[in-house]
Design a protein around this motif. Sequence first.
Motif, PDB file in Angstrom:
ATOM      1  N   ARG A 194     -21.941 -17.858 -58.283  1.00 55.76           N
ATOM      2  CA  ARG A 194     -22.340 -16.833 -57.329  1.00 55.76           C
ATOM      3  C   ARG A 194     -23.598 -16.145 -57.828  1.00 55.76           C
ATOM      4  NH1 ARG A 194     -16.789 -13.729 -55.900  1.00 55.76           N
ATOM      5  NH2 ARG A 194     -15.559 -15.590 -55.534  1.00 55.76           N
ATOM      6  N   TYR A 248     -29.767 -17.792 -42.500  1.00 61.40           N
ATOM      7  CA  TYR A 248     -29.399 -17.714 -43.905  1.00 61.40           C
ATOM      8  C   TYR A 248     -28.657 -16.418 -44.226  1.00 61.40           C
ATOM      9  CZ  TYR A 248     -33.443 -14.617 -44.247  1.00 61.40           C
ATOM     10  OH  TYR A 248     -34.320 -13.581 -44.073  1.00 61.40           O
ATOM     11  N   LYS A 249     -27.972 -16.447 -45.359  1.00 57.94           N
ATOM     12  CA  LYS A 249     -27.187 -15.302 -45.815  1.00 57.94           C
ATOM     13  C   LYS A 249     -27.934 -14.560 -46.923  1.00 57.94           C
ATOM     14  CE  LYS A 249     -22.849 -13.926 -47.843  1.00 57.94           C
ATOM     15  NZ  LYS A 249     -21.798 -14.276 -48.751  1.00 57.94           N
ATOM     16  N   ILE A 260     -24.074 -14.373 -52.797  1.00 56.43           N
ATOM     17  CA  ILE A 260     -24.119 -15.752 -52.316  1.00 56.43           C
ATOM     18  C   ILE A 260     -22.966 -16.540 -52.937  1.00 56.43           C
ATOM     19  CG2 ILE A 260     -25.521 -17.843 -52.200  1.00 56.43           C
ATOM     20  CD1 ILE A 260     -26.675 -15.320 -50.678  1.00 56.43           C
ATOM     21  N   ASP A 312     -22.682 -21.316 -48.757  1.00 56.78           N
ATOM     22  CA  ASP A 312     -23.592 -20.478 -47.974  1.00 56.78           C
ATOM     23  C   ASP A 312     -24.947 -21.155 -47.790  1.00 56.78           C
ATOM     24  OD1 ASP A 312     -21.715 -18.436 -47.743  1.00 56.78           O
ATOM     25  OD2 ASP A 312     -22.568 -17.223 -49.358  1.00 56.78           O
ATOM     26  N   VAL A 319     -28.827 -20.406 -47.755  1.00 61.69           N
ATOM     27  CA  VAL A 319     -29.617 -19.369 -48.418  1.00 61.69           C
ATOM     28  C   VAL A 319     -31.101 -19.732 -48.436  1.00 61.69           C
ATOM     29  CG1 VAL A 319     -27.675 -18.721 -49.903  1.00 61.69           C
ATOM     30  CG2 VAL A 319     -29.324 -20.414 -50.695  1.00 61.69           C
TER      31      VAL A 319
END
Length: 191
Positions: free
Chosen positions: A4, A31-32, A36, A40, A42
Amino acid sequence: MCGRYSFTRVSGDDKLNAVNKYMEKNYPGVYKTGEIFPGDIVPAVIDRKGKIVAVPAGFGFPGYQDNKLIINARSETAAEKKTFADSLRDRRIILPASGFYEWSHHDREKTKYLFTVDAMQTIYLCGIYKLIDGAYRFVILTRPANESMIEVHDRMPVIVGEKEVRPYLMDRDAAAEIIATASPMLARKPA
């Protein structure tokens, strides 16, 4: 192991803000940001025909069993592994981040820590990618932990400075040298 990390949408860092601006213009809502997780989509940075560009990329290669994702590759052996060798040679990726998370494996409480290089500085996590069904998918390269990390975990992501981003992405020989030597000292705080 790096499972993460953090990518902050609004930051005091010009580099993260530039990536955000580009992503919002070209890939709005795709995207996030924030913490993260594997799986995900990104912001990521790649070399596209001699130009460094930001693209949306998914965190993890498809695994071989139970649909689990492969999220890391050991930098010391990636060139020898069929899953990673061609990507390490030809498809390197940078994940801009404001920090990454790790849980202590030395205490019973599994304390979660946020690791940074400097509170206002972008860190650049090194990875490799593949195009899978037309989408970018990446894993983060890891290395043995240095003195600033070893108390918490025995592995850490390969992290480069801003000046090493371009050579890492564009030059295979420079990338090999960077991977072998990149190991900045990190600050940590409980997350």
